[in-house]
Design a protein around this motif. Structure first.
Motif, PDB file in Angstrom:
ATOM      1  N   ALA A  19       0.841  -1.206   0.000  1.00  0.00           N
ATOM      2  CA  ALA A  19       0.000   0.000   0.000  1.00  0.00           C
ATOM      3  C   ALA A  19       0.871   1.248   0.000  1.00  0.00           C
ATOM      4  O   ALA A  19       0.632   2.194  -0.775  1.00  0.00           O
ATOM      5  CB  ALA A  19      -0.923  -0.016   1.218  1.00  0.00           C
ATOM      6  N   GLU A  20       1.887   1.271   0.841  1.00  0.00           N
ATOM      7  CA  GLU A  20       2.768   2.436   0.934  1.00  0.00           C
ATOM      8  C   GLU A  20       3.561   2.621  -0.362  1.00  0.00           C
ATOM      9  O   GLU A  20       3.789   3.757  -0.803  1.00  0.00           O
ATOM     10  CB  GLU A  20       3.698   2.272   2.130  1.00  0.00           C
ATOM     11  N   ASP A 217      19.734 -12.220   3.728  1.00  0.00           N
ATOM     12  CA  ASP A 217      19.296 -11.951   2.365  1.00  0.00           C
ATOM     13  C   ASP A 217      18.739 -10.533   2.265  1.00  0.00           C
ATOM     14  O   ASP A 217      17.721 -10.219   2.873  1.00  0.00           O
ATOM     15  CB  ASP A 217      18.237 -12.979   1.961  1.00  0.00           C
ATOM     16  N   LYS A 218      19.383  -9.681   1.492  1.00  0.00           N
ATOM     17  CA  LYS A 218      18.958  -8.284   1.373  1.00  0.00           C
ATOM     18  C   LYS A 218      17.595  -8.147   0.708  1.00  0.00           C
ATOM     19  O   LYS A 218      16.917  -7.127   0.857  1.00  0.00           O
ATOM     20  CB  LYS A 218      19.989  -7.477   0.593  1.00  0.00           C
ATOM     21  N   ASP A 219      17.161  -9.181  -0.044  1.00  0.00           N
ATOM     22  CA  ASP A 219      15.860  -9.132  -0.706  1.00  0.00           C
ATOM     23  C   ASP A 219      14.720  -9.592   0.200  1.00  0.00           C
ATOM     24  O   ASP A 219      13.549  -9.440  -0.164  1.00  0.00           O
ATOM     25  CB  ASP A 219      15.868 -10.024  -1.955  1.00  0.00           C
ATOM     26  N   ALA A 220      15.054 -10.169   1.338  1.00  0.00           N
ATOM     27  CA  ALA A 220      14.025 -10.758   2.196  1.00  0.00           C
ATOM     28  C   ALA A 220      13.390  -9.700   3.091  1.00  0.00           C
ATOM     29  O   ALA A 220      13.471  -9.758   4.318  1.00  0.00           O
ATOM     30  CB  ALA A 220      14.615 -11.898   3.026  1.00  0.00           C
ATOM     31  N   THR A 221      12.751  -8.717   2.455  1.00  0.00           N
ATOM     32  CA  THR A 221      12.048  -7.674   3.193  1.00  0.00           C
ATOM     33  C   THR A 221      10.687  -7.462   2.554  1.00  0.00           C
ATOM     34  O   THR A 221      10.489  -7.713   1.366  1.00  0.00           O
ATOM     35  CB  THR A 221      12.814  -6.335   3.160  1.00  0.00           C
ATOM     36  N   SER A 222       9.759  -6.985   3.366  1.00  0.00           N
ATOM     37  CA  SER A 222       8.426  -6.683   2.835  1.00  0.00           C
ATOM     38  C   SER A 222       8.495  -5.607   1.762  1.00  0.00           C
ATOM     39  O   SER A 222       7.725  -5.623   0.791  1.00  0.00           O
ATOM     40  CB  SER A 222       7.509  -6.230   3.976  1.00  0.00           C
ATOM     41  N   ALA A 226       7.045  -5.790  -1.993  1.00  0.00           N
ATOM     42  CA  ALA A 226       6.119  -4.771  -2.498  1.00  0.00           C
ATOM     43  C   ALA A 226       6.578  -4.246  -3.849  1.00  0.00           C
ATOM     44  O   ALA A 226       5.750  -4.011  -4.756  1.00  0.00           O
ATOM     45  CB  ALA A 226       6.016  -3.620  -1.490  1.00  0.00           C
ATOM     46  N   GLU A 227       7.876  -4.083  -4.019  1.00  0.00           N
ATOM     47  CA  GLU A 227       8.411  -3.609  -5.297  1.00  0.00           C
ATOM     48  C   GLU A 227       8.127  -4.613  -6.413  1.00  0.00           C
ATOM     49  O   GLU A 227       7.765  -4.228  -7.532  1.00  0.00           O
ATOM     50  CB  GLU A 227       9.916  -3.377  -5.173  1.00  0.00           C
ATOM     51  N   VAL A 228       8.255  -5.908  -6.114  1.00  0.00           N
ATOM     52  CA  VAL A 228       7.974  -6.939  -7.117  1.00  0.00           C
ATOM     53  C   VAL A 228       6.478  -6.977  -7.436  1.00  0.00           C
ATOM     54  O   VAL A 228       6.087  -7.157  -8.597  1.00  0.00           O
ATOM     55  CB  VAL A 228       8.474  -8.316  -6.630  1.00  0.00           C
ATOM     56  N   ILE A 229       5.640  -6.808  -6.428  1.00  0.00           N
ATOM     57  CA  ILE A 229       4.196  -6.756  -6.664  1.00  0.00           C
ATOM     58  C   ILE A 229       3.855  -5.588  -7.585  1.00  0.00           C
ATOM     59  O   ILE A 229       3.045  -5.718  -8.512  1.00  0.00           O
ATOM     60  CB  ILE A 229       3.429  -6.639  -5.329  1.00  0.00           C
ATOM     61  N   PHE A 230       4.478  -4.444  -7.357  1.00  0.00           N
ATOM     62  CA  PHE A 230       4.255  -3.277  -8.205  1.00  0.00           C
ATOM     63  C   PHE A 230       4.709  -3.552  -9.635  1.00  0.00           C
ATOM     64  O   PHE A 230       4.016  -3.213 -10.606  1.00  0.00           O
ATOM     65  CB  PHE A 230       4.994  -2.069  -7.628  1.00  0.00           C
TER      66      PHE A 230
END
Length: 279
Positions: A19-20, A217-222, A226-230
């Motif tokens: 959402a953010e 893992d630097k990618d293991a964040t919400s 969110a960036e991939v969902i976008f």
């Protein structure tokens, strides 16, 4: 004209971060959750995926506010953790009500609007557990495998109508509260059968090792999910699946790029709990 997205399960974790992320990029956001709480810049409304009347009300409220919905992100979900035999039937059904039937309810509610507009995008948040099986999460695996099959089939049906379907597959991340409900439900399971104790101890060690690797893992964040969902929402191609965190790539590649025998040997060596057998 600004585009509008409706996001389920937006109170925390992937949903809130998504959402953010959309707000920061100029979208109208209908942030839905069971217990509404403010997310700056969004239109917050109640939606419980287990109650179809709240889904219809949320869609109607979003349309009344913005006049149009361009995308839906089905993020609401949780995972049961524990041995299948020890899990109450009511919990089994709840797992599917939320992770599978809840998604279907949201899709059913928004499709008339998408068909009228001759377009739209449905992003279903799956999991690495929708690609490969792991010990102690057979019910979560089953629900996400079902979501993957539903989404793939749906993509063929709706593609002919100009409506895109996407699957985003994250691994476990350390910045989401997803595991809190899982832990609570696991603690409620009956444990009268002691035969599983050695297996459970060994499986817990497997997950502890996976969490330790994941934390680096630097990618293991919400925020990254969110960036991939976008990205998936804005991808006009017919691509269906997007792996969202690199921690699960070895398991995804083993499942999708090797033979069945090679895959099973790889998985048993990597995540199969080492439990000594009785003579």
């Amino acid at each position: 004209m600004k585009k509008t997205v409706l996001i389920t399960g937006a109170s925390s974790g992937f949903g809130k971060a998504t959402a953010e992320f959309f707000v920061a990029r100029g979208w109208n956001v209908i942030a839905t959750m069971r217990t509404p709480q403010d997310i700056p810049g969004t239109f917050v409304t109640r939606l419980d995926v287990e109650k179809p009347e709240t889904i219809r009300a949320a869609v109607d409220a979003g349309l009344a506010r913005f006049g149009r919905i361009d995308a839906v992100v089905n993020n609401a979900g949780y995972g049961l953790f524990g041995v299948f035999e020890l899990t109450p039937e009511a919990k089994v059904r709840e797992q599917f009500e939320v992770n599978v039937f809840g998604v279907m309810n949201v899709v059913r509610a928004v499709l008339p609007h998408f068909r009228e507009n001759k377009g739209g995008c449905i992003v279903n948040v799956s999991s690495g557990a929708g690609v490969f099986g792991l010990p102690m999460i057979s019910l979560y695996n089953a629900s996400k495998f079902a979501l993957e099959g539903f989404s793939e089939s749906l993509s063929y049906e709706l593609g002919a109508l100009g409506i895109r379907v996407k699957l985003v597959e994250p691994g476990g991340v350390t910045s989401t509260k997803f595991g809190e409900r899982s832990a609570k439900d696991a603690s409620m399971s009956s444990n009268d059968i002691r035969d599983y104790d050695p297996f459970v101890l060994a499986a817990n060690q497997v997950f502890a090792e996976m969490r330790a690797a994941r934390s680096a893992d630097k990618d293991a964040t919400s925020e990254h999910v969110a960036e991939v969902i976008f990205e998936a929402t804005n991808d006009a191609s017919d691509r269906l699946r997007y792996v969202a965190t690199s921690d699960i790539l070895p398991l995804v590649e083993a499942r999708r790029q090797t033979s069945e025998s090679e895959y099973m040997a790889f998985m048993r060596a990597r995540v199969g709990p080492k439990v000594s057998r009785m003579p």
